[in-house]
Design an enzyme around this catalytic site. Structure first.
Site, short mmCIF file in Angstrom:
data_model
loop_
_atom_site.label_atom_id
_atom_site.label_comp_id
_atom_site.label_asym_id
_atom_site.label_seq_id
_atom_site.Cartn_x
_atom_site.Cartn_y
_atom_site.Cartn_z
N HIS A 248 -9.33 -1.63 0.98
CA HIS A 248 -8.07 -2.25 0.53
C HIS A 248 -8.09 -3.76 0.80
CE1 HIS A 248 -6.53 1.94 1.57
NE2 HIS A 248 -6.15 1.80 0.32
N LEU B 14 -15.41 4.18 1.86
CA LEU B 14 -14.19 4.14 2.68
C LEU B 14 -13.04 4.81 1.92
CD1 LEU B 14 -14.24 0.64 4.41
CD2 LEU B 14 -15.21 2.80 5.17
N SER B 15 -12.27 5.57 2.66
CA SER B 15 -11.12 6.27 2.08
C SER B 15 -10.15 6.59 3.21
CB SER B 15 -11.59 7.59 1.45
OG SER B 15 -10.48 8.46 1.26
N SER B 16 -8.87 6.55 2.88
CA SER B 16 -7.88 6.92 3.90
C SER B 16 -8.11 8.36 4.35
CB SER B 16 -6.47 6.78 3.35
OG SER B 16 -6.27 5.43 3.00
#
Ligand code: PAF
Length: 282
Positions: free
Chosen positions: A37, A186-188
């Site tokens: 993000h 990357l990921s929540s």
């Protein structure tokens, strides 16, 4: 950086930026921000004068058995990261602010074709929810540009088509996937993984790289190749949802005319669903 929670507050801040002649960028997110993000924010800061981030966990894009309630909400940490990255304004509305009449009778934006199959096949209604909320956010902020990550490759295609079909005057910019040191995108949702699952998780990207290398070497027996991919993932503890090779521009099945391809995969580790993609030229 100010945080606003209502549409009138958002409109007032945007009007001020506009009257100062500033170029406005929007980075829509669901919060729980990570370096992926922040890369979006930094790209936006480099291209615009006034960067608006939104944090809204959009109920409309979650299926009945999905993780809406458990989706991580980390506002204070997110605000700190946004401030440090140079974000100008955070819009953090409540579901009531976004859907004052409720969601059942809300106008729905549905993008045919690109929403079907892949994640759209496994998550019915998901892309209608995404298209609807992104359309609303674009109308609320009226930015010059909006930025999205390439990790959600199908989402990007859905948004691009919606913007083109509905003549929304905004430039859509795509930002490459940010990966952890071991290749995991990357990921929540990576935060849901336990230590053992986190150790297995990079196998998704590694196995995709192996498939990509074989295709680049001339292999065209995709069924066998994908069967091997499925076995490799199973050995690492995954359950495959899908793996597909598509044309990177149209998102249609890759054919002899396709020059840029995208390998897309989704797989579960326990109950956590991870997605990834690899774009490459033939
Ligand atoms: O990619 C996301 O985080 C969401 O799907 C988005 C684009 C913010 C819409 O809710």
């Amino acid at each position: 950086m100010n945080t606003v929670h209502t549409l009138p507050q958002l409109r007032a801040a945007i009007a001020q930026a506009r009257s100062a002649g500033q170029r406005i960028a929007l980075v829509p997110t669901m919060g729980n921000l990570h370096a992926g993000h922040i890369a979006l924010i930094k790209h936006a800061v480099a291209r615009a004068d006034f960067v608006v981030a939104s944090i809204f966990v959009n109920p409309l894009q979650f299926g009945p058995n999905e993780d809406l309630d458990s989706y991580p909400r980390t506002l204070a940490a997110d605000q700190k990261q946004l401030l440090e990255a140079g974000c100008s304004l955070l819009f953090n509305p409540s579901p009531e602010e976004m859907y004052p009449q409720g969601m059942a009778q809300h106008t729905n934006v549905s993008v045919p074709g690109v929403s079907e199959g892949l994640c759209g096949g496994s998550r019915p209604g998901h892309f209608d929810g995404v298209a609807t909320v992104v359309c609303k956010l674009l109308n609320m902020v009226q930015p010059d540009m909006a930025l999205f990550g390439e990790k959600d490759f199908q989402q990007l295609a859905v948004i691009r088509k919606m913007v083109a079909d509905l003549n929304i005057p905004v430039q859509i910019l795509a930002v490459p996937i940010v990966r952890d040191h071991d290749g995991l995108a990357l990921s929540s949702r990576n935060g849901y993984l336990n230590a053992q699952q986190r150790a297995s998780a990079p196998a998704l990207y590694r196995s995709m790289q192996a498939v990509q290398a074989q295709i680049k070497n001339g292999r065209r027996d995709y069924a066998t190749l994908f069967e091997q991919f499925k076995h490799d993932l199973q050995a690492a503890g995954f359950r495959l949802d899908y793996v597909e090779l598509r044309d990177a521009h149209s998102l249609k099945l890759a054919d002899a005319q396709s020059t840029q391809l995208v390998l897309l995969a989704a797989a579960y580790l326990g109950t956590t669903r991870l997605i990834d993609n690899l774009i490459f030229d033939l």
